[in-house]
Design an enzyme around this catalytic site. Structure first.
Site, mmCIF file in Angstrom:
data_model
loop_
_atom_site.group_PDB
_atom_site.id
_atom_site.type_symbol
_atom_site.label_atom_id
_atom_site.label_comp_id
_atom_site.label_asym_id
_atom_site.label_seq_id
_atom_site.Cartn_x
_atom_site.Cartn_y
_atom_site.Cartn_z
ATOM 1 N N LYS A 201 66.014 23.007 19.483
ATOM 2 C CA LYS A 201 65.659 23.572 18.180
ATOM 3 C C LYS A 201 66.040 25.050 18.065
ATOM 4 C CE LYS A 201 61.232 23.475 17.482
ATOM 5 N NZ LYS A 201 59.803 23.154 17.233
ATOM 6 N N LYS A 202 65.739 25.816 19.126
ATOM 7 C CA LYS A 202 65.853 27.283 19.005
ATOM 8 C C LYS A 202 66.859 27.898 19.968
ATOM 9 C CE LYS A 202 61.005 27.831 17.648
ATOM 10 N NZ LYS A 202 59.696 28.404 18.018
#
Ligand code: CTP
Length: 131
Positions: A44-45
């Site tokens: 996700k990041k």
């Protein structure tokens, strides 16, 4: 018996995390929490959380307002987790308002206001600035 479910990373545990978990628990009789895995966070990041997955799970499991924890391995599997846990209510912070309305066919969906002026991102920025 009403089961509440919620999800999060809960990295560098702070008062905003505790507040939402306590309020989520108060909406039902049992609270189960999906803690996102290190791999999911990386996807996700593009970075890993500061606290490793086992520790984030242990911290959440150790709270008196939490009745059970499981690993959230994919953002795409929320519906499956809701069914598996037989959840009656999905709770999310209002930073997600409207984004999970699709699950209203499975359970009640409640967005709770976030605690003001704190987040893991801000905490880490403050720690970096101070060091
Ligand atoms: N949360 C909250 N109040 C805050 C921070 C988080 O109610 N001040 C809630 C989020 O809405 C979410 C849960 O806590 O339902 C887990 O959030 P998470 O993303 O793990 O925490 P953040 O502090 O928002 O982390 P980040 O800054 O990395 O996004």
């Amino acid at each position: 018996m009403r089961t509440v479910i919620t999800f999060g990373t809960f990295d560098v545990f702070h008062i905003g995390h505790l507040n939402i978990l306590k309020r989520a628990r108060d909406l039902g009789d049992k609270l189960v929490v999906g803690v996102s895995t290190d791999a999911l966070n990386f996807k996700k990041k593009n970075r890993y959380p500061i606290y490793r997955e086992e520790d984030r799970l242990a911290i959440i499991a150790g709270l008196s307002c939490v009745d059970g924890v499981f690993r959230e391995e994919s953002l795409e599997w929320k519906g499956q987790y809701i069914r598996e846990q037989k959840a009656d209510i999905l709770v999310m912070g209002d930073d997600w308002a409207g984004k999970f309305d699709v699950f209203k066919e499975l359970c009640e969906v409640v967005y709770l206001p976030r605690t003001a002026d704190i987040s893991t991102t801000e905490l880490l920025a403050g720690i970096r600035a101070a060091s």
